[in-house]
Design a protein around this motif. Structure first.
Motif, PDB file in Angstrom:
ATOM      1  N   MET A   1       0.820  -1.203   0.000  1.00 16.77           N
ATOM      2  CA  MET A   1       0.000   0.000   0.000  1.00 16.77           C
ATOM      3  C   MET A   1       0.857   1.258   0.000  1.00 16.77           C
ATOM      4  SD  MET A   1      -3.052   1.012  -0.042  1.00 16.77           S
ATOM      5  CE  MET A   1      -4.168   2.260   0.421  1.00 16.77           C
ATOM      6  N   LYS A   2       1.984   1.235   0.756  1.00 16.63           N
ATOM      7  CA  LYS A   2       2.853   2.410   0.837  1.00 16.63           C
ATOM      8  C   LYS A   2       3.554   2.686  -0.496  1.00 16.63           C
ATOM      9  CE  LYS A   2       3.738   2.266   5.762  1.00 16.63           C
ATOM     10  NZ  LYS A   2       4.759   2.217   6.804  1.00 16.63           N
ATOM     11  N   LYS A   3       3.733   1.660  -1.311  1.00 19.95           N
ATOM     12  CA  LYS A   3       4.385   1.838  -2.608  1.00 19.95           C
ATOM     13  C   LYS A   3       3.406   2.291  -3.676  1.00 19.95           C
ATOM     14  CE  LYS A   3       8.080  -1.432  -1.837  1.00 19.95           C
ATOM     15  NZ  LYS A   3       8.793  -2.603  -2.320  1.00 19.95           N
ATOM     16  N   ILE A   4       2.132   2.065  -3.463  1.00 19.32           N
ATOM     17  CA  ILE A   4       1.121   2.419  -4.461  1.00 19.32           C
ATOM     18  C   ILE A   4       0.890   3.917  -4.521  1.00 19.32           C
ATOM     19  CG2 ILE A   4      -1.328   2.194  -5.048  1.00 19.32           C
ATOM     20  CD1 ILE A   4      -1.211  -0.659  -4.065  1.00 19.32           C
ATOM     21  N   ILE A   5       0.892   4.597  -3.389  1.00 19.41           N
ATOM     22  CA  ILE A   5       0.620   6.038  -3.359  1.00 19.41           C
ATOM     23  C   ILE A   5       1.671   6.828  -4.145  1.00 19.41           C
ATOM     24  CG2 ILE A   5       0.408   8.060  -1.855  1.00 19.41           C
ATOM     25  CD1 ILE A   5      -0.990   6.214   0.156  1.00 19.41           C
ATOM     26  N   PRO A   6       2.968   6.607  -3.924  1.00 20.65           N
ATOM     27  CA  PRO A   6       3.955   7.331  -4.742  1.00 20.65           C
ATOM     28  C   PRO A   6       3.841   6.999  -6.235  1.00 20.65           C
ATOM     29  CG  PRO A   6       5.018   6.418  -2.804  1.00 20.65           C
ATOM     30  CD  PRO A   6       3.627   5.864  -2.843  1.00 20.65           C
ATOM     31  N   LEU A   7       3.517   5.756  -6.542  1.00 16.86           N
ATOM     32  CA  LEU A   7       3.348   5.351  -7.937  1.00 16.86           C
ATOM     33  C   LEU A   7       2.180   6.085  -8.575  1.00 16.86           C
ATOM     34  CD1 LEU A   7       4.264   3.501 -10.224  1.00 16.86           C
ATOM     35  CD2 LEU A   7       2.681   1.780  -9.353  1.00 16.86           C
TER      36      LEU A   7
END
Length: 83
Positions: A1-7
């Motif tokens: 989930m934490k990697k999806i927001i920056p992406l």
């Protein structure tokens, strides 16, 4: 989930760049200088002589609209809108 927001943010920035980039990067139809921004409308004489819509840079707009500016108009009055 934490990697999806920056992406997602990167994708949104790229999409906005693709949409608004061509609307904000211009080559002055008077002097040929490439500039960033919406640009300015040419004076009425240049506009009449040209068959296509012209976009000019700030320094050319200052020169072309010097008389109108001397009589109280602002250079911002000749700034093009983002369309």
């Amino acid at each position: 989930m934490k990697k999806i927001i920056p992406l997602i943010l990167v994708v949104v920035i790229v999409v906005l760049g693709v949409i608004y980039g061509p609307k904000l990067i211009h080559k002055c139809d008077d002097c040929g200088e490439t500039f960033f921004g919406t640009g300015y409308e040419p004076n009425i004489v240049s506009d009449i002589l040209s068959e296509e819509e012209q976009i000019i840079c700030e320094s050319c707009a200052e020169e072309q609209h010097a008389a109108a500016i001397a009589f109280g108009k602002s250079l911002e009055d000749f700034k093009r809108e983002l369309s």
